[in-house]
Design an enzyme around this catalytic site. Structure first.
Site, PDB file in Angstrom:
ATOM      1  N   ASN A 106      33.705  36.300  35.259  1.00 42.08           N
ATOM      2  CA  ASN A 106      34.824  36.860  36.018  1.00 42.08           C
ATOM      3  C   ASN A 106      35.925  35.794  36.136  1.00 42.08           C
ATOM      4  O   ASN A 106      35.686  34.726  36.713  1.00 42.08           O
ATOM      5  CB  ASN A 106      34.313  37.286  37.403  1.00 42.08           C
ATOM      6  CG  ASN A 106      35.395  37.931  38.221  1.00 42.08           C
ATOM      7  OD1 ASN A 106      36.514  37.410  38.284  1.00 42.08           O
ATOM      8  ND2 ASN A 106      35.099  39.041  38.854  1.00 42.08           N
ATOM      9  N   HIS A 125      39.626  34.202  39.478  1.00 45.74           N
ATOM     10  CA  HIS A 125      40.066  32.995  40.178  1.00 45.74           C
ATOM     11  C   HIS A 125      41.080  32.188  39.374  1.00 45.74           C
ATOM     12  O   HIS A 125      41.870  31.443  39.947  1.00 45.74           O
ATOM     13  CB  HIS A 125      38.880  32.115  40.534  1.00 45.74           C
ATOM     14  CG  HIS A 125      38.013  32.696  41.613  1.00 45.74           C
ATOM     15  ND1 HIS A 125      38.531  33.208  42.781  1.00 45.74           N
ATOM     16  CD2 HIS A 125      36.682  32.850  41.704  1.00 45.74           C
ATOM     17  CE1 HIS A 125      37.551  33.646  43.537  1.00 45.74           C
ATOM     18  NE2 HIS A 125      36.414  33.443  42.903  1.00 45.74           N
ATOM     19  N   HIS A 157      39.059  41.981  37.828  1.00 49.25           N
ATOM     20  CA  HIS A 157      39.176  43.005  38.873  1.00 49.25           C
ATOM     21  C   HIS A 157      40.660  43.273  39.091  1.00 49.25           C
ATOM     22  O   HIS A 157      41.379  42.399  39.590  1.00 49.25           O
ATOM     23  CB  HIS A 157      38.514  42.479  40.159  1.00 49.25           C
ATOM     24  CG  HIS A 157      38.474  43.468  41.268  1.00 49.25           C
ATOM     25  ND1 HIS A 157      37.772  43.237  42.430  1.00 49.25           N
ATOM     26  CD2 HIS A 157      39.038  44.703  41.427  1.00 49.25           C
ATOM     27  CE1 HIS A 157      37.906  44.265  43.251  1.00 49.25           C
ATOM     28  NE2 HIS A 157      38.695  45.166  42.670  1.00 49.25           N
ATOM     29  N   ARG A 173      43.030  44.685  41.276  1.00 52.67           N
ATOM     30  CA  ARG A 173      43.071  45.176  42.655  1.00 52.67           C
ATOM     31  C   ARG A 173      44.317  46.005  42.913  1.00 52.67           C
ATOM     32  O   ARG A 173      45.340  45.802  42.264  1.00 52.67           O
ATOM     33  CB  ARG A 173      43.042  43.997  43.642  1.00 52.67           C
ATOM     34  CG  ARG A 173      41.678  43.377  43.780  1.00 52.67           C
ATOM     35  CD  ARG A 173      41.709  42.231  44.780  1.00 52.67           C
ATOM     36  NE  ARG A 173      40.358  41.831  45.102  1.00 52.67           N
ATOM     37  CZ  ARG A 173      39.644  42.354  46.109  1.00 52.67           C
ATOM     38  NH1 ARG A 173      40.177  43.267  46.897  1.00 52.67           N
ATOM     39  NH2 ARG A 173      38.418  41.944  46.317  1.00 52.67           N
ATOM     40  N   ARG A 201      46.643  41.125  43.605  1.00 47.38           N
ATOM     41  CA  ARG A 201      46.785  39.780  44.185  1.00 47.38           C
ATOM     42  C   ARG A 201      46.440  38.663  43.202  1.00 47.38           C
ATOM     43  O   ARG A 201      46.833  37.536  43.377  1.00 47.38           O
ATOM     44  CB  ARG A 201      45.966  39.643  45.457  1.00 47.38           C
ATOM     45  CG  ARG A 201      44.471  39.522  45.210  1.00 47.38           C
ATOM     46  CD  ARG A 201      43.760  39.027  46.461  1.00 47.38           C
ATOM     47  NE  ARG A 201      43.521  40.103  47.381  1.00 47.38           N
ATOM     48  CZ  ARG A 201      42.363  40.232  48.061  1.00 47.38           C
ATOM     49  NH1 ARG A 201      41.408  39.344  47.907  1.00 47.38           N
ATOM     50  NH2 ARG A 201      42.166  41.227  48.889  1.00 47.38           N
ATOM     51  N   GLU A 223      36.727  45.725  36.506  1.00 45.64           N
ATOM     52  CA  GLU A 223      36.271  46.092  37.859  1.00 45.64           C
ATOM     53  C   GLU A 223      37.415  46.788  38.556  1.00 45.64           C
ATOM     54  O   GLU A 223      38.556  46.294  38.525  1.00 45.64           O
ATOM     55  CB  GLU A 223      35.944  44.829  38.660  1.00 45.64           C
ATOM     56  CG  GLU A 223      34.567  44.323  38.501  1.00 45.64           C
ATOM     57  CD  GLU A 223      34.335  43.125  39.414  1.00 45.64           C
ATOM     58  OE1 GLU A 223      34.980  43.018  40.470  1.00 45.64           O
ATOM     59  OE2 GLU A 223      33.514  42.292  39.026  1.00 45.64           O
ATOM     60  N   THR A 272      36.609  38.592  48.825  1.00 46.31           N
ATOM     61  CA  THR A 272      36.029  39.021  47.556  1.00 46.31           C
ATOM     62  C   THR A 272      35.346  40.351  47.842  1.00 46.31           C
ATOM     63  O   THR A 272      35.302  40.793  48.991  1.00 46.31           O
ATOM     64  CB  THR A 272      35.031  37.975  47.017  1.00 46.31           C
ATOM     65  OG1 THR A 272      34.466  38.446  45.794  1.00 46.31           O
ATOM     66  CG2 THR A 272      33.912  37.698  48.009  1.00 46.31           C
ATOM     67  N   THR A 273      34.822  41.008  46.799  1.00 46.94           N
ATOM     68  CA  THR A 273      34.132  42.278  47.023  1.00 46.94           C
ATOM     69  C   THR A 273      32.985  42.019  48.003  1.00 46.94           C
ATOM     70  O   THR A 273      32.118  41.198  47.736  1.00 46.94           O
ATOM     71  CB  THR A 273      33.565  42.812  45.690  1.00 46.94           C
ATOM     72  OG1 THR A 273      34.572  42.709  44.700  1.00 46.94           O
ATOM     73  CG2 THR A 273      33.138  44.254  45.832  1.00 46.94           C
ATOM     74  N   GLU A 328      24.967  47.583  38.745  1.00 48.15           N
ATOM     75  CA  GLU A 328      25.020  46.131  38.970  1.00 48.15           C
ATOM     76  C   GLU A 328      24.595  45.903  40.411  1.00 48.15           C
ATOM     77  O   GLU A 328      25.273  46.343  41.346  1.00 48.15           O
ATOM     78  CB  GLU A 328      26.431  45.578  38.736  1.00 48.15           C
ATOM     79  CG  GLU A 328      26.470  44.064  38.981  1.00 48.15           C
ATOM     80  CD  GLU A 328      27.851  43.452  38.826  1.00 48.15           C
ATOM     81  OE1 GLU A 328      28.690  43.995  38.065  1.00 48.15           O
ATOM     82  OE2 GLU A 328      28.095  42.416  39.480  1.00 48.15           O
ATOM     83  N   HIS A 349      27.111  38.587  41.849  1.00 49.67           N
ATOM     84  CA  HIS A 349      27.732  38.194  43.112  1.00 49.67           C
ATOM     85  C   HIS A 349      26.994  37.022  43.734  1.00 49.67           C
ATOM     86  O   HIS A 349      25.796  37.100  43.988  1.00 49.67           O
ATOM     87  CB  HIS A 349      27.806  39.330  44.136  1.00 49.67           C
ATOM     88  CG  HIS A 349      29.079  39.246  44.944  1.00 49.67           C
ATOM     89  ND1 HIS A 349      29.240  38.367  45.983  1.00 49.67           N
ATOM     90  CD2 HIS A 349      30.253  39.884  44.820  1.00 49.67           C
ATOM     91  CE1 HIS A 349      30.452  38.488  46.473  1.00 49.67           C
ATOM     92  NE2 HIS A 349      31.095  39.396  45.773  1.00 49.67           N
TER      93      HIS A 349
HETATM   94  N1  PXP Z   1      30.265  41.394  40.321  1.00 49.67           N
HETATM   95  C1  PXP Z   1      31.174  42.066  41.036  1.00 49.67           C
HETATM   96  C2  PXP Z   1      31.118  43.547  41.014  1.00 49.67           C
HETATM   97  C3  PXP Z   1      32.163  41.392  41.775  1.00 49.67           C
HETATM   98  O1  PXP Z   1      33.061  42.090  42.484  1.00 49.67           O
HETATM   99  C4  PXP Z   1      32.212  39.986  41.723  1.00 49.67           C
HETATM  100  C5  PXP Z   1      33.263  39.245  42.475  1.00 49.67           C
HETATM  101  O2  PXP Z   1      34.509  39.531  42.006  1.00 49.67           O
HETATM  102  C6  PXP Z   1      31.256  39.327  40.935  1.00 49.67           C
HETATM  103  C7  PXP Z   1      30.285  40.049  40.267  1.00 49.67           C
HETATM  104  C8  PXP Z   1      31.263  37.838  40.809  1.00 49.67           C
HETATM  105  O3  PXP Z   1      30.917  37.273  42.041  1.00 49.67           O
HETATM  106  P1  PXP Z   1      31.059  35.713  42.224  1.00 49.67           P
HETATM  107  O4  PXP Z   1      32.497  35.381  42.097  1.00 49.67           O
HETATM  108  O5  PXP Z   1      30.517  35.478  43.594  1.00 49.67           O
HETATM  109  O6  PXP Z   1      30.229  35.072  41.146  1.00 49.67           O
END
Ligand code: PXP
Length: 261
Positions: free
Chosen positions: A7, A10, A43, A45, A49, A72, A107-108, A165, A212
């Site tokens: 992901n 960031h 993602h 959004r 952002r 996402e 975050t989610t 997931e 996550h």
């Molecule tokens: N999976 C999903 C569905 C998420 O929303 C996120 C965070 O954006 C992640 C995985 C990745 O999580 P992390 O950044 O904590 O590794």
């Protein structure tokens, strides 16, 4: 072999801190792929952002060689239209992960609550799977980001999802609280919850993904679970990348996900 989805939100967050051009999300995706990522996750959004429409368009148009784009998004009409348009134009995203979305969250936060909104979800999933006559042939794989619970898995199956997931946040928090000692606290129980939900997803014909709050300390037990096909990781990889570079941070995570034998 387990696939790693990186992901890169960031990276875009850092760029948006100056509303500038660097660091570039596309370059981040290429570095992640060179490190061994087989999926790039972003993602989009509602408030844009971090990841922007332009980022997703460029990623969809550029990623190739079997690397998949995982979008996402919230299950809104706006997002479904965007995903379908991109898929028609570029053959990507290959996967959509539906997540809950709150404006103020960092975050989610939790999983998607599929129970009770199955009719609405079924329509959204069917539209995405239909793909709108995509260039890539057929529709997208549709994944539900949910808590590791039998009720959510059963609801996801009824809504027609291809994959679940499972939210590994509770496991990750328990792992941190016990210092990684499976004899302490609830870490073993939380890992079992993910394992059991994964097995239930398989039994109902869906793929087993997890993600996550996974990091370099806690990832191995999750990667070793039976049937897990994909892990989706962002924060810990991008954090390490600040010191080591993204390619190397991804490569180290891929190495930790490999079987220990
Ligand atoms: N999976 C999903 C569905 C998420 O929303 C996120 C965070 O954006 C992640 C995985 C990745 O999580 P992390 O950044 O904590 O590794």
């Amino acid at each position: 072999m387990i696939h790693l989805g990186v992901n890169i939100d960031h990276v875009a967050t850092l760029r948006q801190a100056r509303r500038g051009h660097e660091p570039d999300a596309l370059q981040a995706a290429h570095e992640a792929v060179l490190g061994g990522a087989s999926i790039i996750t972003v993602h989009l959004r509602e408030d844009r952002r971090h990841i922007t429409d332009g980022d997703v368009e460029r990623l969809a148009a550029t990623l190739s060689g079997g690397v998949r784009l995982n979008l996402e998004m919230a299950a809104t009409d706006e997002m479904v239209k965007i995903a379908l348009r991109l898929r028609r134009a570029h053959g990507a995203p290959q996967m959509v992960t539906l997540v809950p979305e709150k404006r103020q969250e960092l975050t989610t936060e939790g999983g998607l609550n599929v129970v009770g909104v199955e009719a609405r979800m079924k329509t959204v999933v069917a539209r995405l799977k239909g793909g709108g006559g995509a260039k890539g042939g057929g529709g997208m794989t549709v994944s539900a980001f949910i808590e590791a619970s039998d009720r959510q898995v059963a609801a996801a199956a009824r809504a027609g999802f291809d994959a679940c997931e499972f939210h590994t946040g509770p496991y990750a928090h328990a792992f941190a609280a016990s210092g990684g000692d499976f004899g302490l606290g609830s870490v073993g129980a939380e890992l079992d919850r993910v394992a059991n939900a994964g097995a239930a997803a398989w039994e109902l014909g869906m793929r087993f993904h997890a993600g996550h709050a996974l990091n370099y300390q806690n990832v191995r037990p999750v990667a070793a679970l039976d049937g897990v096909a994909e892990l989706h990781i962002g924060h810990s990889i991008v954090s390490r990348a600040v010191f080591t570079g993204l390619r190397s941070a991804v490569a180290e995570m891929v190495r930790l996900m490999e079987p220990a034998w």
